[in-house]
Design a protein around this motif. Sequence first.
Motif, mmCIF file in Angstrom:
data_model
loop_
_atom_site.group_PDB
_atom_site.id
_atom_site.type_symbol
_atom_site.label_atom_id
_atom_site.label_comp_id
_atom_site.label_asym_id
_atom_site.label_seq_id
_atom_site.Cartn_x
_atom_site.Cartn_y
_atom_site.Cartn_z
ATOM 1 N N MET A 127 -0.779 52.210 -26.813
ATOM 2 C CA MET A 127 -0.543 50.789 -27.039
ATOM 3 C C MET A 127 0.731 50.311 -26.353
ATOM 4 N N ARG A 128 1.744 51.157 -26.328
ATOM 5 C CA ARG A 128 3.015 50.763 -25.719
ATOM 6 C C ARG A 128 2.849 50.489 -24.240
ATOM 7 N N GLU A 129 2.139 51.357 -23.534
ATOM 8 C CA GLU A 129 1.925 51.175 -22.108
ATOM 9 C C GLU A 129 1.108 49.912 -21.840
ATOM 10 N N THR A 130 0.105 49.676 -22.689
ATOM 11 C CA THR A 130 -0.714 48.469 -22.541
ATOM 12 C C THR A 130 0.125 47.216 -22.753
ATOM 13 N N PHE A 131 1.011 47.249 -23.725
ATOM 14 C CA PHE A 131 1.908 46.115 -23.976
ATOM 15 C C PHE A 131 2.816 45.861 -22.785
ATOM 16 N N ILE A 132 3.410 46.906 -22.227
ATOM 17 C CA ILE A 132 4.331 46.732 -21.099
ATOM 18 C C ILE A 132 3.615 46.083 -19.922
ATOM 19 N N ALA A 133 2.405 46.555 -19.633
ATOM 20 C CA ALA A 133 1.635 45.965 -18.531
ATOM 21 C C ALA A 133 1.297 44.507 -18.824
ATOM 22 N N GLY A 134 0.872 44.218 -20.055
ATOM 23 C CA GLY A 134 0.505 42.848 -20.405
ATOM 24 C C GLY A 134 1.693 41.910 -20.412
ATOM 25 N N ALA A 135 2.836 42.377 -20.936
ATOM 26 C CA ALA A 135 4.025 41.534 -20.972
ATOM 27 C C ALA A 135 4.529 41.241 -19.569
ATOM 28 N N THR A 136 4.445 42.219 -18.684
ATOM 29 C CA THR A 136 4.860 42.003 -17.296
ATOM 30 C C THR A 136 4.005 40.921 -16.651
ATOM 31 N N GLU A 137 2.714 40.942 -16.888
ATOM 32 C CA GLU A 137 1.829 39.893 -16.357
ATOM 33 C C GLU A 137 2.206 38.520 -16.900
ATOM 34 N N LEU A 138 2.580 38.466 -18.175
ATOM 35 C CA LEU A 138 2.895 37.182 -18.793
ATOM 36 C C LEU A 138 4.206 36.585 -18.282
ATOM 37 N N LEU A 139 5.029 37.390 -17.613
ATOM 38 C CA LEU A 139 6.250 36.851 -17.013
ATOM 39 C C LEU A 139 5.956 35.874 -15.881
ATOM 40 N N ALA A 140 4.713 35.839 -15.419
ATOM 41 C CA ALA A 140 4.335 34.836 -14.420
ATOM 42 C C ALA A 140 4.521 33.422 -14.955
ATOM 43 N N ASP A 141 4.471 33.271 -16.285
ATOM 44 C CA ASP A 141 4.776 31.989 -16.921
ATOM 45 C C ASP A 141 6.299 31.860 -16.986
ATOM 46 N N PRO A 142 6.892 30.874 -16.324
ATOM 47 C CA PRO A 142 8.362 30.791 -16.251
ATOM 48 C C PRO A 142 9.055 30.557 -17.574
ATOM 49 N N ARG A 143 8.324 30.215 -18.625
ATOM 50 C CA ARG A 143 8.986 30.022 -19.915
ATOM 51 C C ARG A 143 9.050 31.306 -20.734
ATOM 52 N N THR A 144 8.558 32.415 -20.173
ATOM 53 C CA THR A 144 8.534 33.696 -20.889
ATOM 54 C C THR A 144 9.701 34.574 -20.458
ATOM 55 N N THR A 145 10.408 35.125 -21.428
ATOM 56 C CA THR A 145 11.499 36.063 -21.174
ATOM 57 C C THR A 145 11.356 37.250 -22.118
ATOM 58 N N ILE A 146 11.589 38.440 -21.607
ATOM 59 C CA ILE A 146 11.548 39.651 -22.429
ATOM 60 C C ILE A 146 12.980 40.036 -22.793
#
Length: 297
Positions: free
Chosen positions: A1-20
């Motif tokens: 699950m952790r690896e899946t989250f990292i990949a998904g969160a990285t994709e969501l950074l394409a939205d400029p309002r998203t910050t990790i």
Amino acid sequence: MRETFIAGATELLADPRTTIVLADISADAFAPAARRYPGRVVNVGIREQLMMGVAGGLALTGQRPIVHSYAPFLVERAYEQIKLDLDHQGVGAVLVSVGASYDRAAAGRTHLSPADVSLLDTLHGWTVHVPGHPEEVPELLRSVVCGQDSAYLRLSTQRNSRPYAGDGALRVVRDAGPGAALLVAVGPVLDAALAAVADLPVTVAYTHRPRPFDTAGLRALAGTEVILVEPYLAGTSARVVSEALADRPHRLLSLGVGRSELRRYGTAEDHTRWHGLDADGLRRSVDGFLRVPSALR
């Protein structure tokens, strides 16, 4: 699950309002994302309270922060900042944990957090997702990041054999017919629950969203006997179930991680067995519950 989250969160950074926002945990894994999106992956070091404060500040500017660490560091250590810097300010963030209740049991008590969902339940309006399979994670992450309110995504190394899609409404995976006892399994405890009641007249329903709990679905499925199996502190959702069924006679068995501290290391599998959350342990508890004489029900 952790690896899946990292990949998904990285994709969501394409939205400029998203910050990790990180506090060292998983920083190496997010290094490629940090290079690709400069300034959008913030690592504050081992300062979990600061991590939450930064998330609150970002949310006040219109950002949608994704805040990530081990469950005890993310929820328990930073609880005051969650309460003040998110809830009190009226802003939302997405908290994503790893470690679950006892995934890192070998690291000792500092890495155990069976009370995280119960603690967040003291706050109002949070959505809590507890996926039971890695393939459930991407859609759940996307849905909460695209929202506005605060949400908690609880990831684990424990998993069921297959994913179940859906919005979190109770989903019947085994129908024992009218009048049967109802067992509700949350997240990765489903397989063990199914094995435990395989030859019993028990209907089994699954959810990955304990908050908000599907009370309408519960009322439609529940008879007089309800069994609740959660992979965190036993009884966390007992209040919600009891309130939903307050107008009808019912008996409730709440199973989960016990409140007594074991003071043991061991493996996650050991702790599952010690807390009676393996198939054999669940069967013993369910048998004892269902064998109560009818005159006492």
